[in-house]
Design a protein around this motif. Structure first.
Motif, mmCIF file in Angstrom:
data_model
loop_
_atom_site.group_PDB
_atom_site.id
_atom_site.type_symbol
_atom_site.label_atom_id
_atom_site.label_comp_id
_atom_site.label_asym_id
_atom_site.label_seq_id
_atom_site.Cartn_x
_atom_site.Cartn_y
_atom_site.Cartn_z
ATOM 1 N N GLY A 172 0.789 -1.219 0.000
ATOM 2 C CA GLY A 172 0.000 0.000 0.000
ATOM 3 C C GLY A 172 0.824 1.272 0.000
ATOM 4 O O GLY A 172 1.884 1.342 0.614
ATOM 5 N N TRP A 173 0.339 2.278 -0.713
ATOM 6 C CA TRP A 173 1.019 3.572 -0.740
ATOM 7 C C TRP A 173 0.890 4.258 0.606
ATOM 8 O O TRP A 173 -0.170 4.236 1.226
ATOM 9 N N GLU A 174 1.984 4.859 1.074
ATOM 10 C CA GLU A 174 2.018 5.453 2.405
ATOM 11 C C GLU A 174 1.738 6.947 2.409
ATOM 12 O O GLU A 174 1.274 7.485 3.408
ATOM 13 N N ASP A 175 2.040 7.626 1.325
ATOM 14 C CA ASP A 175 1.861 9.071 1.299
ATOM 15 C C ASP A 175 1.773 9.537 -0.143
ATOM 16 O O ASP A 175 2.173 8.816 -1.072
ATOM 17 N N SER A 176 1.237 10.743 -0.329
ATOM 18 C CA SER A 176 1.187 11.355 -1.653
ATOM 19 C C SER A 176 1.549 12.822 -1.533
ATOM 20 O O SER A 176 1.381 13.430 -0.471
ATOM 21 N N SER A 177 2.030 13.388 -2.629
ATOM 22 C CA SER A 177 2.396 14.800 -2.668
ATOM 23 C C SER A 177 1.943 15.370 -4.003
ATOM 24 O O SER A 177 2.087 14.725 -5.044
ATOM 25 N N ILE A 178 1.378 16.578 -3.969
ATOM 26 C CA ILE A 178 0.794 17.201 -5.150
ATOM 27 C C ILE A 178 1.524 18.501 -5.446
ATOM 28 O O ILE A 178 1.816 19.281 -4.535
ATOM 29 N N THR A 179 1.817 18.761 -6.709
ATOM 30 C CA THR A 179 2.468 20.016 -7.079
ATOM 31 C C THR A 179 1.532 21.185 -6.790
ATOM 32 O O THR A 179 0.313 21.039 -6.735
ATOM 33 N N SER A 180 2.115 22.371 -6.635
ATOM 34 C CA SER A 180 1.355 23.541 -6.205
ATOM 35 C C SER A 180 0.211 23.890 -7.151
ATOM 36 O O SER A 180 -0.838 24.376 -6.729
ATOM 37 N N GLU A 181 0.370 23.614 -8.454
ATOM 38 C CA GLU A 181 -0.687 23.907 -9.413
ATOM 39 C C GLU A 181 -1.605 22.711 -9.661
ATOM 40 O O GLU A 181 -2.552 22.784 -10.455
ATOM 41 N N GLY A 182 -1.326 21.584 -8.989
ATOM 42 C CA GLY A 182 -2.191 20.417 -9.072
ATOM 43 C C GLY A 182 -2.052 19.569 -10.317
ATOM 44 O O GLY A 182 -2.880 18.697 -10.556
ATOM 45 N N SER A 183 -1.002 19.769 -11.105
ATOM 46 C CA SER A 183 -0.881 19.041 -12.377
ATOM 47 C C SER A 183 -0.159 17.704 -12.239
ATOM 48 O O SER A 183 -0.208 16.890 -13.165
ATOM 49 N N LYS A 184 0.493 17.468 -11.123
ATOM 50 C CA LYS A 184 1.227 16.219 -10.920
ATOM 51 C C LYS A 184 1.034 15.727 -9.492
ATOM 52 O O LYS A 184 0.934 16.517 -8.564
ATOM 53 N N VAL A 185 0.998 14.393 -9.349
ATOM 54 C CA VAL A 185 0.875 13.770 -8.031
ATOM 55 C C VAL A 185 1.917 12.665 -7.921
ATOM 56 O O VAL A 185 2.154 11.922 -8.882
ATOM 57 N N LEU A 186 2.529 12.567 -6.760
ATOM 58 C CA LEU A 186 3.526 11.538 -6.492
ATOM 59 C C LEU A 186 3.066 10.687 -5.321
ATOM 60 O O LEU A 186 2.768 11.204 -4.239
ATOM 61 N N PHE A 187 2.975 9.347 -5.532
ATOM 62 C CA PHE A 187 2.649 8.403 -4.475
ATOM 63 C C PHE A 187 3.930 7.680 -4.070
ATOM 64 O O PHE A 187 4.728 7.302 -4.941
ATOM 65 N N VAL A 188 4.141 7.471 -2.768
ATOM 66 C CA VAL A 188 5.393 6.871 -2.309
ATOM 67 C C VAL A 188 5.132 5.725 -1.327
ATOM 68 O O VAL A 188 4.153 5.737 -0.581
ATOM 69 N N TYR A 189 6.028 4.749 -1.373
ATOM 70 C CA TYR A 189 6.067 3.655 -0.391
ATOM 71 C C TYR A 189 7.528 3.332 -0.127
ATOM 72 O O TYR A 189 8.290 3.058 -1.057
ATOM 73 N N ASN A 190 7.923 3.382 1.141
ATOM 74 C CA ASN A 190 9.317 3.132 1.497
ATOM 75 C C ASN A 190 9.428 1.757 2.148
ATOM 76 O O ASN A 190 8.991 1.550 3.280
ATOM 77 N N SER A 191 9.989 0.785 1.426
ATOM 78 C CA SER A 191 10.147 -0.571 1.931
ATOM 79 C C SER A 191 11.573 -0.791 2.409
ATOM 80 O O SER A 191 12.428 0.079 2.283
ATOM 81 N N ASP A 192 11.827 -1.968 2.957
ATOM 82 C CA ASP A 192 13.188 -2.316 3.351
ATOM 83 C C ASP A 192 14.102 -2.417 2.139
ATOM 84 O O ASP A 192 15.320 -2.371 2.260
ATOM 85 N N PHE A 193 13.511 -2.575 0.952
ATOM 86 C CA PHE A 193 14.299 -2.662 -0.273
ATOM 87 C C PHE A 193 14.640 -1.277 -0.825
ATOM 88 O O PHE A 193 15.541 -1.134 -1.645
ATOM 89 N N GLY A 194 13.896 -0.254 -0.402
ATOM 90 C CA GLY A 194 14.102 1.086 -0.926
ATOM 91 C C GLY A 194 12.786 1.756 -1.247
ATOM 92 O O GLY A 194 11.705 1.266 -0.882
ATOM 93 N N LEU A 195 12.840 2.857 -1.953
ATOM 94 C CA LEU A 195 11.667 3.680 -2.214
ATOM 95 C C LEU A 195 10.972 3.288 -3.516
ATOM 96 O O LEU A 195 11.595 3.220 -4.571
ATOM 97 N N TYR A 196 9.657 3.040 -3.434
ATOM 98 C CA TYR A 196 8.811 2.820 -4.598
ATOM 99 C C TYR A 196 8.002 4.095 -4.836
ATOM 100 O O TYR A 196 7.454 4.669 -3.884
ATOM 101 N N THR A 197 7.911 4.539 -6.080
ATOM 102 C CA THR A 197 7.139 5.737 -6.391
ATOM 103 C C THR A 197 6.227 5.483 -7.594
ATOM 104 O O THR A 197 6.540 4.688 -8.476
#
Length: 215
Positions: A172-197
């Motif tokens: 499951g995705w742990e967090d999301s971040s949206i650009t100031s103008e709302g045109s892009k969204v980034l979903f992140v999950y940080n596992s023991d293997f590293g960062l999934y985006t």
């Protein structure tokens, strides 16, 4: 890339079964601000990382009523509109919304259909009218088992249509971040293997998942 994927086209399978590290994922998201992603106003509801928390004891009706919020979230947007997402047992994820200054809700629409058990936690965030959604489903998920169907969703404009991406066999995705103008969204999950985006772009829809390089 082509147009945004449909629910079926957006299904992915990733085999990850590691302990969540939501705090690190949040830091990772903040570290990506330099790439143009901005912070967003947090929605209500229990974070997915808290899926294993203790449930109310039997007989405590008031606590059980309050626990219903574990499966839904309401967020007031910056322009005064409201959006409400709930996880319905045997149905899936549903959404409704209001217009600015109105208390009248739209009809419920199903964003993702599934008969799997609901996981605790619906996360909604918003920036400049773009809304991000994180939610999960899986067998016995409400009792702390890991998710099997993880939703990353993005709603724009009048919120009548959403882009939905489903990843199967994923924590499951742990967090999301949206650009100031709302045109892009980034979903992140940080596992023991590293960062999934997972990235969403207004003109291109969802990308493929960026996985950490093998060590």
């Amino acid at each position: 890339m082509g147009p945004p994927p449909t629910v079926e086209e957006g299904k992915r399978t990733v085999e990850i079964r590691k302990t969540r590290r939501a705090g690190l994922a949040a830091l990772a998201a903040l570290g990506l601000l330099a790439a143009g992603y901005g912070t967003a106003s947090a929605g209500t509801g229990v974070r997915p990382a808290e899926a294993g928390q203790e449930r109310p004891e039997a007989g405590q009706q008031k606590e059980r009523d309050e626990a219903a919020d574990d499966f839904e979230s309401t967020l007031e947007l910056s322009d005064g509109r409201k959006v409400h997402v709930r996880l319905v047992e045997g149905t899936g994820a549903q959404e409704r919304h209001t217009t600015a200054g109105s208390d009248k809700w739209s009809k419920w629409q199903t964003l993702y259909k599934t008969e799997s058990d609901r996981c605790q936690g619906v996360d909604l965030q918003e920036k400049d009218g773009t809304v991000s959604l994180i939610a999960d489903f899986g067998r016995f998920c409400y009792d702390g088992e890991p998710p099997m169907e993880s939703i990353a969703g993005v709603g724009t404009e009048d919120l009548t249509e959403w882009d939905i991406d489903i990843t199967e066999g994923f924590d499951g995705w742990e967090d999301s971040s949206i650009t100031s103008e709302g045109s892009k969204v980034l979903f992140v999950y940080n596992s023991d293997f590293g960062l999934y985006t997972l990235r969403w772009d207004q003109s291109e829809g969802f990308s493929e998942i960026d996985e950490p390089e093998e060590q």
